[in-house]
Each structure stands twice: as structure tokens, then as C-alpha cells.
Write a protein that holds these residues in place. Structure first.
Motif, mmCIF file in Angstrom:
data_model
loop_
_atom_site.group_PDB
_atom_site.id
_atom_site.type_symbol
_atom_site.label_atom_id
_atom_site.label_comp_id
_atom_site.label_asym_id
_atom_site.label_seq_id
_atom_site.Cartn_x
_atom_site.Cartn_y
_atom_site.Cartn_z
ATOM 1 N N CYS A 35 44.189 -8.787 39.785
ATOM 2 C CA CYS A 35 43.831 -7.840 40.447
ATOM 3 C C CYS A 35 45.624 -6.943 40.437
ATOM 4 O O CYS A 35 46.365 -7.459 39.988
ATOM 5 C CB CYS A 35 44.112 -8.257 42.244
ATOM 6 S SG CYS A 35 42.652 -9.162 42.845
ATOM 7 N N TRP A 36 46.111 -5.904 40.699
ATOM 8 C CA TRP A 36 46.711 -5.150 40.899
ATOM 9 C C TRP A 36 47.023 -4.467 42.005
ATOM 10 O O TRP A 36 46.628 -3.751 42.972
ATOM 11 C CB TRP A 36 46.049 -3.577 39.719
ATOM 12 C CG TRP A 36 47.213 -2.695 39.739
ATOM 13 C CD1 TRP A 36 47.674 -1.822 39.683
ATOM 14 C CD2 TRP A 36 48.478 -3.412 38.597
ATOM 15 N NE1 TRP A 36 48.958 -1.079 39.566
ATOM 16 C CE2 TRP A 36 49.218 -2.240 38.333
ATOM 17 C CE3 TRP A 36 48.522 -4.723 37.569
ATOM 18 C CZ2 TRP A 36 50.628 -1.757 37.624
ATOM 19 C CZ3 TRP A 36 49.612 -4.140 36.634
ATOM 20 C CH2 TRP A 36 50.444 -2.600 36.678
ATOM 21 N N ARG A 37 47.883 -4.916 42.268
ATOM 22 C CA ARG A 37 48.557 -5.028 44.142
ATOM 23 C C ARG A 37 49.852 -5.751 44.392
ATOM 24 O O ARG A 37 50.373 -6.177 43.440
ATOM 25 C CB ARG A 37 47.363 -6.300 44.845
ATOM 26 C CG ARG A 37 46.040 -6.030 44.714
ATOM 27 C CD ARG A 37 45.442 -4.966 45.864
ATOM 28 N NE ARG A 37 44.164 -4.452 46.345
ATOM 29 C CZ ARG A 37 42.567 -4.105 44.725
ATOM 30 N NH1 ARG A 37 43.947 -3.748 43.897
ATOM 31 N NH2 ARG A 37 42.186 -4.425 44.792
ATOM 32 N N PRO A 38 50.469 -5.167 44.927
ATOM 33 C CA PRO A 38 51.356 -5.577 45.718
ATOM 34 C C PRO A 38 51.649 -7.172 45.461
ATOM 35 O O PRO A 38 50.768 -7.646 46.386
ATOM 36 C CB PRO A 38 51.937 -4.816 47.342
ATOM 37 C CG PRO A 38 50.992 -3.607 47.790
ATOM 38 C CD PRO A 38 49.787 -4.449 46.182
ATOM 39 N N PRO A 39 53.091 -7.010 44.919
ATOM 40 C CA PRO A 39 53.443 -9.403 45.134
ATOM 41 C C PRO A 39 52.955 -9.775 46.216
ATOM 42 O O PRO A 39 52.570 -10.485 46.631
ATOM 43 C CB PRO A 39 54.427 -8.861 45.126
ATOM 44 C CG PRO A 39 54.837 -7.606 43.731
ATOM 45 C CD PRO A 39 53.881 -6.770 44.541
ATOM 46 N N VAL A 40 53.645 -8.870 47.605
ATOM 47 C CA VAL A 40 53.089 -9.881 49.094
ATOM 48 C C VAL A 40 51.784 -9.895 49.336
ATOM 49 O O VAL A 40 51.627 -10.557 50.210
ATOM 50 C CB VAL A 40 53.948 -8.968 49.923
ATOM 51 C CG1 VAL A 40 53.253 -7.141 50.355
ATOM 52 C CG2 VAL A 40 53.911 -9.439 51.357
ATOM 53 N N PHE A 41 51.097 -9.140 48.712
ATOM 54 C CA PHE A 41 49.296 -9.031 48.063
ATOM 55 C C PHE A 41 49.049 -10.372 48.344
ATOM 56 O O PHE A 41 47.775 -10.911 48.763
ATOM 57 C CB PHE A 41 48.619 -8.163 47.974
ATOM 58 C CG PHE A 41 46.890 -8.204 48.131
ATOM 59 C CD1 PHE A 41 46.660 -7.890 49.192
ATOM 60 C CD2 PHE A 41 45.871 -8.167 47.459
ATOM 61 C CE1 PHE A 41 45.279 -8.140 49.813
ATOM 62 C CE2 PHE A 41 44.465 -8.813 47.415
ATOM 63 C CZ PHE A 41 43.608 -8.469 48.933
ATOM 64 N N ALA A 42 49.350 -11.200 47.458
ATOM 65 C CA ALA A 42 48.926 -12.184 46.776
ATOM 66 C C ALA A 42 48.895 -13.339 48.219
ATOM 67 O O ALA A 42 48.740 -14.209 48.374
ATOM 68 C CB ALA A 42 49.750 -12.744 45.301
ATOM 69 N N GLU A 43 50.028 -13.404 48.066
ATOM 70 C CA GLU A 43 50.788 -14.238 49.685
ATOM 71 C C GLU A 43 49.918 -14.269 50.630
ATOM 72 O O GLU A 43 49.588 -14.645 51.521
ATOM 73 C CB GLU A 43 52.414 -14.077 50.482
ATOM 74 C CG GLU A 43 53.519 -14.213 48.729
ATOM 75 C CD GLU A 43 54.652 -14.017 49.706
ATOM 76 O OE1 GLU A 43 55.230 -14.127 50.315
ATOM 77 O OE2 GLU A 43 55.415 -13.264 48.024
ATOM 78 N N ALA A 44 49.318 -13.164 51.079
ATOM 79 C CA ALA A 44 48.589 -12.777 52.229
ATOM 80 C C ALA A 44 47.447 -13.120 52.136
ATOM 81 O O ALA A 44 46.787 -14.048 53.289
ATOM 82 C CB ALA A 44 48.662 -11.055 52.634
ATOM 83 N N ILE A 45 46.773 -13.325 50.922
ATOM 84 C CA ILE A 45 45.393 -13.862 50.531
ATOM 85 C C ILE A 45 45.753 -15.402 50.347
ATOM 86 O O ILE A 45 45.209 -15.968 51.628
ATOM 87 C CB ILE A 45 45.244 -13.184 49.225
ATOM 88 C CG1 ILE A 45 44.466 -12.369 49.090
ATOM 89 C CG2 ILE A 45 43.921 -14.544 48.427
ATOM 90 C CD1 ILE A 45 44.466 -11.672 46.958
#
Length: 128
Positions: free
Chosen positions: A41-51
Motif C-alpha cells: 500500500c502507498w500510505r503514511p507509515p503510521v497507517f500501517a500501525e493503525a491497521i
């Protein structure tokens, strides 16, 4: 009815992240962890933590204080909202043409959304 605050613009630059890390890391004694089933996915790194946190709330009954894990990031509340939206859309796609959710799934999403909304209210009320 549950009211979720509107999405807002985030500040972090997007980069390549794993969009489905929960359950896709293998651990073994005395071994380096291995990431499997990469979902780019192409997202901000904090998005991975949020998932990962959203998944914990949805399917592993993680406690609500887990949300504090990324609370020092300015976009953390927004990323949590987006992670829940991401999971809701992904699971609605698997509901099939009849739109039938799995048993307990609507309740899991409602519980997770309520926890995130409460956390967002506390985050917004905190002095800067």
C-alpha cells in the motif's frame, strides 16, 4: 447512531507499507521474525500501525488502551478512523452479492468504532 468525525488531510508523506501486517508475521524461538503475504500500500507509515491496532480491536479483543500506542503522532486519530474504514470496505467486499456479514461482525465494527471515537474525543480534549 454512531457519528464518526470527518476525514481530514494528513501531514506525513506516503511510502510503501505493508497493508495487512496482522497475522502475517511468523515467529519462532531463536529465529528472526519473517513477514509473509506482503500487501503493498502507498500510505503514511503510521497507517500501517493503525491497521494493526484496528485489527486488534476488531478480531483479537485487544484492550482500548492499545490505542495510545501511536498517540504521540499528530495524525494518529485520523489514521485509526481510516484504518477502520479500510477494514470495513475490505470486509464488505467479502460479504458476497447478498451482503451477508459473518456472525458478530457488525458488533465488532460498532465496538471498535465506539472505542476510536472515544479516543479521538480524549485526544482532541488534551492540551497541546
Amino acid at each position: 447512531m454512531l457519528q464518526v468525525p470527518a476525514r481530514v488531510t494528513t501531514q506525513d508523506t506516503a511510502q510503501l507499507i505493508h497493508g495487512d501486517l496482522t497475522g502475517n508475521v511468523l515467529f519462532a524461538p531463536d529465529q528472526v521474525p519473517v513477514v509473509i503475504d506482503f500487501s503493498p500500500c502507498w500510505r503514511p507509515p503510521v497507517f500501517a500501525e493503525a491497521i494493526v491496532v484496528a485489527d486488534g480491536l476488531l478480531w483479537f479483543d485487544f484492550p482500548s488502551d492499545l490505542l495510545a500506542a501511536g498517540s504521540d503522532h499528530r495524525d494518529w486519530p485520523q489514521m485509526l478512523v481510516r484504518a477502520l474504514i479500510f477494514r470495513l470496505v475490505a470486509h464488505s467486499e467479502s460479504a458476497g452479492p447478498l451482503g451477508q456479514a459473518h456472525t458478530g461482525e457488525p458488533d465488532r465494527f460498532a465496538r471498535a468504532a465506539e472505542i476510536v471515537v472515544r479516543q479521538m474525543a480524549m485526544f482532541q480534549a488534551a492540551p497541546e
